[in-house]
Scaffold this motif. Sequence first.
Motif, PDB file in Angstrom:
ATOM      1  N   THR A  32     -26.079  -9.543   5.336  1.00  0.00           N
ATOM      2  CA  THR A  32     -27.431  -9.265   5.812  1.00  0.00           C
ATOM      3  C   THR A  32     -27.483  -9.256   7.333  1.00  0.00           C
ATOM      4  N   ALA A  63     -23.473 -13.086   1.297  1.00  0.00           N
ATOM      5  CA  ALA A  63     -24.774 -12.426   1.408  1.00  0.00           C
ATOM      6  C   ALA A  63     -25.386 -12.659   2.778  1.00  0.00           C
ATOM      7  N   TRP A  64     -25.246 -13.879   3.299  1.00  0.00           N
ATOM      8  CA  TRP A  64     -25.777 -14.171   4.642  1.00  0.00           C
ATOM      9  C   TRP A  64     -25.108 -13.289   5.690  1.00  0.00           C
ATOM     10  N   ALA A 123     -37.602 -11.907   1.925  1.00  0.00           N
ATOM     11  CA  ALA A 123     -36.772 -11.519   3.070  1.00  0.00           C
ATOM     12  C   ALA A 123     -37.171 -10.139   3.594  1.00  0.00           C
ATOM     13  N   PRO A 151     -35.289 -12.168  -2.173  1.00  0.00           N
ATOM     14  CA  PRO A 151     -35.070 -10.926  -1.414  1.00  0.00           C
ATOM     15  C   PRO A 151     -36.366 -10.197  -1.067  1.00  0.00           C
ATOM     16  N   MET A 205     -31.474 -14.487   2.017  1.00  0.00           N
ATOM     17  CA  MET A 205     -30.563 -13.730   1.163  1.00  0.00           C
ATOM     18  C   MET A 205     -29.365 -14.576   0.755  1.00  0.00           C
ATOM     19  N   LEU A 244     -32.689  -4.871   0.129  1.00  0.00           N
ATOM     20  CA  LEU A 244     -32.555  -6.269  -0.302  1.00  0.00           C
ATOM     21  C   LEU A 244     -33.278  -6.542  -1.627  1.00  0.00           C
TER      22      LEU A 244
END
Length: 246
Positions: free
Chosen positions: A105, A101-102, A56, A53, A75, A20
């Motif tokens: 991830t 992106a969600w 995250a 990121p 993210m 990430l």
Amino acid sequence: MARGRFGVWAVNSFWRLWLLPMMGLALLPAAFFNLFAMRQTALIGCLLGIGLPFIAARIMKRARKGDAKRAAVLMGVAAGLATGLGAGAGPIIGLLFALGAWGGTRLLYAEIPEAAPPAPPPPPPSGPLADARIRLAGIQALALRGHEARLLPVARVIGQVLDDLEARPERIPRARRFLAVHLDGLERIATRIEAGATPPPALGTLLRDLEAAARRLRDDLRAEESAALDIQVKVLADRLREEGYS
């Protein structure tokens, strides 16, 4: 089992944890370009796309319950801001990238086990020997901290005596004086040693005597039980003969 699965995941998929922030680092050239071009809005979008990121990844490293969802949201926000603000693509394109992106991830971290909650502390001892159990545990802890392992065999035998007494509580009054003398003596010895006192040469002999006394008490209690059982067997046999069943 959960810890074992987490260890396998950590060895085989360590790269996923730092994938990430590595994706966020791809925005560094755009961030420098926007910095020198004095494009403040685009620069903020790039910096957020780089920094979120990393946050995250730190969240995922904790492996707590719900961390995968929190990292996925971060993210998504990072991708949306980097696209919508940093690249100037607008809110609609930014929202689409954020959703992508969600979702990516969430799929990437779907197999990460969450850390098990800490085990609750054991309940305190209860019953007529609760105080003796607590004092004995304290002696063992003092012995370990004071690096005097010779106290532990005595404490172990006394623990066995407590087990026998809990099985037959009517024997407890007979052993109260024994427990008071032994526990009090061991507590004093362990406390002095932990405070820095040098054990005298006679300590080993004393501890062996205490251990032997505890074993004798245990043998005496068991001998009384055996004698009581012999009496019960004899009484029952006599009763059967009187009734004509044998």
